[in-house]
Write an enzyme that holds these catalytic residues in place. Structure first.
Site, PDB file in Angstrom:
ATOM      1  N   SER A 180       0.855  -1.179   0.000  1.00 58.03           N
ATOM      2  CA  SER A 180       0.000   0.000   0.000  1.00 58.03           C
ATOM      3  C   SER A 180       0.893   1.231   0.000  1.00 58.03           C
ATOM      4  O   SER A 180       1.981   1.223   0.574  1.00 58.03           O
ATOM      5  CB  SER A 180      -0.878  -0.016   1.248  1.00 58.03           C
TER       6      SER A 180
ATOM      7  N   GLU B 121      -7.529 -10.851  -6.293  1.00 55.80           N
ATOM      8  CA  GLU B 121      -8.586  -9.826  -6.345  1.00 55.80           C
ATOM      9  C   GLU B 121      -8.885  -9.420  -7.777  1.00 55.80           C
ATOM     10  O   GLU B 121     -10.039  -9.263  -8.177  1.00 55.80           O
ATOM     11  CB  GLU B 121      -8.171  -8.584  -5.538  1.00 55.80           C
TER      12      GLU B 121
ATOM     13  N   LYS C 168       0.991  -3.291   4.863  1.00 60.76           N
ATOM     14  CA  LYS C 168       0.096  -4.043   3.981  1.00 60.76           C
ATOM     15  C   LYS C 168       0.811  -4.928   2.971  1.00 60.76           C
ATOM     16  O   LYS C 168       1.819  -4.563   2.395  1.00 60.76           O
ATOM     17  CB  LYS C 168      -0.811  -3.070   3.200  1.00 60.76           C
TER      18      LYS C 168
END
Ligand code: ARG
Length: 490
Positions: free
Chosen positions: A307, A320, A313
């Site tokens: 991130s 996804e 992260k």
């Protein structure tokens, strides 16, 4: 020719092809159009760009050339072309293919599509003989043939990529045949299962997908050429011969159907949608399992991203994105179904709209399969986390009920007894296996000391050793059989 800005914008989809169009400035339109004979006015510039497909259908160039070579070969064999004409055509087409592959071919939007671009280039290169190539043929049977040839080749690649993924699943299933995790229904703990068994469930889904793709490839393998515009042709053609040159099982039986049928594209899109739905479900599980809360698996860093703001992260972007891409593949299926639903026989220009959804489906499916096949071997399992999770939620409650049935209690009564034991454990804050024999016997005096064997996770999975069960020995057998099927099918 200068192109109005709105025309450029209409056709500019970011792949730079319009740049090639814009370099074609000097030939007048009536010079270029292969069908200009009955027209007295030039095509409106916007309409020309609006109706052209060359920007995307140039992708069919190798198949278009392959089809043309087969067609010319058949025409010569039937005495419709001379041997010299055939030689010149084949040589010319091969040179054009080289130029296209080397990026040395000027695609012209004025020539509308891949077919007319190549035909015009052929005539420019070899003269009169080039003008004879289209004898006994129409773009209608030509395009229908090109798309089938293209999809057939893509399907073979998709099938082998799918098999690579299936093999990766078999390897991980073998490695984790004994690893226990909670199996869920309603995403609530249900019963213990083995990770290998879970991987084999994914394998089964993909095996069905493989057979759907194969089925689709077999059914579409008939050749439209010879149908010409719609009614066939007056020349003494040999369709069987052309079909055999192109590796088709035979010619399409009805000329009207041959030029208008796009079932194969729809069928493929439906199979692709189901396959993407499976990849999406698998992705969803990987996303859940790799969360900090589950921690069942760790995805390799090379398949995740970070991130820009949260330093901690590690995001499962690949699964996804595959989950996200599933939507566009479904969309293409809807587009193709809708494209066909109101078309009267035979060919209509609507059909030009079949290509972009088809191409995009193939591209995204191929990418998704590739990245999945690369990602799966790089997954590491965290058996301790899986085990800890399986020990929560009374995963072996059904095993206790089954034990009571073996001790002579009817199942419904056993269910009731175990239900009461679970309620007691919930209150006490412990698992069934943590209760003493005396505590358990409070609920049924049929319970003996051997009950603890079936309350363990290992005992629970080992007991399900029938075909299709989760016991490690059964999983290994399923893997062995699956490897054999894959071997035989490949
Ligand atoms: N570009 C057209 C397509 O993709 C080729 C066939 C055109 N045929 C015709 N009669 N306009 O379908």
């Amino acid at each position: 020719m200068t192109r109005p800005a709105d025309v450029c914008r209409f056709n500019n989809r970011g792949n730079g092809i319009i740049g090639a169009f814009e370099t074609q400035t000097d030939r007048s339109m009536s010079d270029k159009k292969l069908w200009a004979g009955r027209f007295t006015e030039p095509t409106d510039a916007f309409v020309e760009a609006f109706t052209a497909s060359v920007e995307f259908d140039q992708r069919l160039a190798p198949q278009d050339i392959q089809g043309s070579i087969a067609h010319a070969t058949m025409l010569a064999r039937q005495g419709i072309l001379s041997e010299d004409e055939r030689t010149a055509i084949v040589k010319g087409l091969n040179l054009i293919l080289d130029r296209i592959e080397n990026g040395d071919f000027d695609w012209s939007v004025e020539l509308e599509d891949v077919h007319m671009n190549i035909e015009a280039a052929l005539t420019e290169a070899i003269g009169e003989a080039g003008k004879k190539l289209h004898t006994g043929r129409s773009r209608n049977d030509q395009v229908a043939t090109d798309v089938r040839l293209w999809l057939r080749q893509e399907l073979q690649q998709l099938e082998s990529e799918l098999q690579r993924l299936q093999r990766a699943l078999l390897d991980i299933a073998e490695r984790e045949a004994e690893t226990i995790l909670p199996g869920f229904t309603h995403l609530q703990t249900a019963q213990p299962i083995t990770f290998g068994h879970h991987m084999m469930a994914w394998f089964e889904m993909l095996e069905r997908d493989g057979s759907r793709l194969q089925d689709c490839r077999q059914r579409m393998n008939r050749m439209p050429l010879g149908a010409a515009a719609l009614a066939g042709t007056t020349y003494p053609i040999d369709r069987e011969f052309t079909a055999s040159l192109l590796g088709f099982d035979g010619p399409c039986r009805n000329s009207l159907d041959a030029v208008s049928d796009r079932d194969f594209a729809i069928e493929f899109s439906a199979a692709a949608s189901i396959l993407m739905m499976h990849l999406s479900r698998m992705s969803e599980e990987l996303i859940i399992w790799s969360s900090a809360q589950f921690g069942f698996v760790t995805l390799s860093d090379s398949f995740c991203t970070g991130s820009s703001i949260m330093p901690q992260k590690k995001n499962p972007d690949v699964p996804e994105l595959i989950r996200g891409k599933t939507g566009r593949v479904y969309g293409h299926l809807m587009a193709l179904l809708t494209l066909m639903k109101s078309q009267p026989l035979a060919y209509n220009k609507d059909n030009q709209e079949d290509k972009e959804p088809l191409f995009d489906t193939v591209d995204n499916l191929r990418g998704s399969l590739k990245v999945f096949a690369d990602m799966i071997p790089a997954i590491s399992c965290n058996p301790e986390r899986m085990r800890a999770a399986a020990l929560q939620g009374f995963a072996t409650a059904t095993d206790l009920a089954d034990y009571l049935v073996r001790q002579g209690l009817p199942f419904r009564d056993a269910h009731e007894v175990v239900g009461r034991s679970v309620a007691y454990c919930v209150q006490k804050g412990c698992d069934l296996a943590d209760l003493s024999l005396d505590e358990l016997r409070e609920f049924s005096d049929r319970i003996e000391a051997d009950v603890f064997d079936c309350l363990t996770l290992e005992g629970s999975v080992a007991a399900r050793k029938h075909i299709g069960g989760t016991a490690p020995e059964q999983v290994r057998e399923a893997i062995r059989e699956a490897r054999q099927r894959l071997q035989e099918g490949a």
